[in-house]
Design a protein around this motif. Sequence first.
Motif, short mmCIF file in Angstrom:
data_model
loop_
_atom_site.label_atom_id
_atom_site.label_comp_id
_atom_site.label_asym_id
_atom_site.label_seq_id
_atom_site.Cartn_x
_atom_site.Cartn_y
_atom_site.Cartn_z
N SER A 182 0.83 -1.20 0.00
CA SER A 182 0.00 0.00 0.00
C SER A 182 0.87 1.25 0.00
O SER A 182 2.00 1.24 0.45
CB SER A 182 -0.95 0.01 1.21
OG SER A 182 -0.23 -0.11 2.41
N VAL A 183 0.30 2.31 -0.55
CA VAL A 183 0.95 3.62 -0.63
C VAL A 183 0.07 4.60 0.14
O VAL A 183 -1.14 4.67 -0.11
CB VAL A 183 1.10 4.09 -2.09
CG1 VAL A 183 1.80 5.45 -2.14
CG2 VAL A 183 1.85 3.06 -2.92
N HIS A 184 0.68 5.33 1.07
CA HIS A 184 -0.05 6.30 1.88
C HIS A 184 0.60 7.67 1.75
O HIS A 184 1.83 7.78 1.66
CB HIS A 184 -0.01 5.90 3.36
CG HIS A 184 -0.59 4.54 3.62
ND1 HIS A 184 -1.88 4.36 4.00
CD2 HIS A 184 -0.05 3.31 3.54
CE1 HIS A 184 -2.12 3.07 4.16
NE2 HIS A 184 -1.02 2.41 3.87
N SER A 185 -0.24 8.71 1.77
CA SER A 185 0.29 10.07 1.83
C SER A 185 0.86 10.28 3.23
O SER A 185 0.59 9.51 4.15
CB SER A 185 -0.81 11.10 1.55
OG SER A 185 -1.71 11.14 2.65
N MET A 186 1.64 11.34 3.41
CA MET A 186 2.21 11.62 4.73
C MET A 186 1.10 12.01 5.72
O MET A 186 1.31 11.99 6.92
CB MET A 186 3.26 12.74 4.63
CG MET A 186 4.50 12.32 3.84
SD MET A 186 5.28 10.79 4.44
CE MET A 186 6.11 11.41 5.90
N GLN A 187 -0.08 12.34 5.21
CA GLN A 187 -1.22 12.64 6.08
C GLN A 187 -2.01 11.38 6.43
O GLN A 187 -3.02 11.45 7.13
CB GLN A 187 -2.16 13.65 5.40
CG GLN A 187 -1.56 15.04 5.20
CD GLN A 187 -0.52 15.10 4.08
OE1 GLN A 187 -0.62 14.42 3.07
NE2 GLN A 187 0.50 15.91 4.28
N GLY A 188 -1.54 10.22 5.93
CA GLY A 188 -2.18 8.95 6.26
C GLY A 188 -3.24 8.48 5.30
O GLY A 188 -3.85 7.44 5.50
N LYS A 189 -3.48 9.23 4.21
CA LYS A 189 -4.50 8.83 3.24
C LYS A 189 -4.00 7.68 2.37
O LYS A 189 -2.89 7.72 1.86
CB LYS A 189 -4.86 10.03 2.35
CG LYS A 189 -5.92 9.71 1.32
CD LYS A 189 -6.24 10.92 0.45
CE LYS A 189 -7.24 10.55 -0.62
NZ LYS A 189 -7.43 11.63 -1.58
N LEU A 190 -4.83 6.65 2.21
CA LEU A 190 -4.49 5.51 1.36
C LEU A 190 -4.60 5.96 -0.10
O LEU A 190 -5.66 6.37 -0.55
CB LEU A 190 -5.42 4.33 1.63
CG LEU A 190 -5.19 3.09 0.77
CD1 LEU A 190 -3.82 2.49 1.06
CD2 LEU A 190 -6.28 2.06 1.03
N MET A 191 -3.48 5.87 -0.84
CA MET A 191 -3.44 6.32 -2.23
C MET A 191 -3.52 5.16 -3.22
O MET A 191 -4.00 5.32 -4.33
CB MET A 191 -2.15 7.11 -2.49
CG MET A 191 -1.90 8.27 -1.54
SD MET A 191 -3.17 9.55 -1.63
CE MET A 191 -2.84 10.22 -3.24
N HIS A 192 -3.03 3.99 -2.80
CA HIS A 192 -3.01 2.82 -3.69
C HIS A 192 -2.82 1.59 -2.83
O HIS A 192 -2.16 1.63 -1.80
CB HIS A 192 -1.85 2.93 -4.69
CG HIS A 192 -1.69 1.72 -5.55
ND1 HIS A 192 -2.55 1.42 -6.57
CD2 HIS A 192 -0.77 0.72 -5.53
CE1 HIS A 192 -2.16 0.27 -7.14
NE2 HIS A 192 -1.08 -0.16 -6.53
N GLU A 193 -3.42 0.49 -3.29
CA GLU A 193 -3.27 -0.77 -2.57
C GLU A 193 -3.37 -1.92 -3.57
O GLU A 193 -4.17 -1.85 -4.50
CB GLU A 193 -4.39 -0.89 -1.53
CG GLU A 193 -4.36 -2.14 -0.70
CD GLU A 193 -5.45 -2.14 0.34
OE1 GLU A 193 -5.11 -2.20 1.52
OE2 GLU A 193 -6.64 -2.06 -0.03
N GLU A 194 -2.54 -2.92 -3.41
CA GLU A 194 -2.63 -4.09 -4.27
C GLU A 194 -2.13 -5.31 -3.51
O GLU A 194 -1.30 -5.22 -2.61
CB GLU A 194 -1.84 -3.90 -5.57
CG GLU A 194 -0.36 -3.76 -5.41
CD GLU A 194 0.32 -3.50 -6.75
OE1 GLU A 194 0.87 -4.46 -7.32
OE2 GLU A 194 0.31 -2.34 -7.21
N LYS A 195 -2.66 -6.47 -3.90
CA LYS A 195 -2.20 -7.74 -3.35
C LYS A 195 -0.93 -8.15 -4.08
O LYS A 195 -0.79 -7.89 -5.28
CB LYS A 195 -3.26 -8.82 -3.54
CG LYS A 195 -4.47 -8.65 -2.66
CD LYS A 195 -4.19 -9.23 -1.31
CE LYS A 195 -5.46 -9.33 -0.48
NZ LYS A 195 -5.17 -9.80 0.86
N VAL A 196 -0.02 -8.77 -3.37
CA VAL A 196 1.19 -9.30 -3.98
C VAL A 196 1.29 -10.79 -3.64
O VAL A 196 0.91 -11.20 -2.56
CB VAL A 196 2.45 -8.54 -3.52
CG1 VAL A 196 2.46 -7.13 -4.08
CG2 VAL A 196 2.56 -8.50 -2.01
#
Length: 82
Positions: free
Chosen positions: A28-42
């Motif tokens: 997952s990718v989060h902004s520095m404010q904690g917002k989820l920007m992207h998520e994927e299963k690996v």
Amino acid sequence: GAVNPNPVNNIGHWLIRLPQGVTDGRLSVHSMQGKLMHEEKVYGAGWQDIVFSAEKLGLKSGMYLIQLEAAGTIKTHRMLVR
């Protein structure tokens, strides 16, 4: 794990490795404010090279936190997008 290159201009690579014996996780990718920007299963064992486009993911210039969660552990790395 690592981000290459870092900072990312547009196309980047997430270099990840799931713990031994683990075959799936969540990136997952989060902004520095904690917002989820992207998520994927690996999936899969060993090192993986996941190619991504910051533009396609909607990642503007700035700092982000990349998290790899697998087998109850979370590893976090910083990524700078130019």
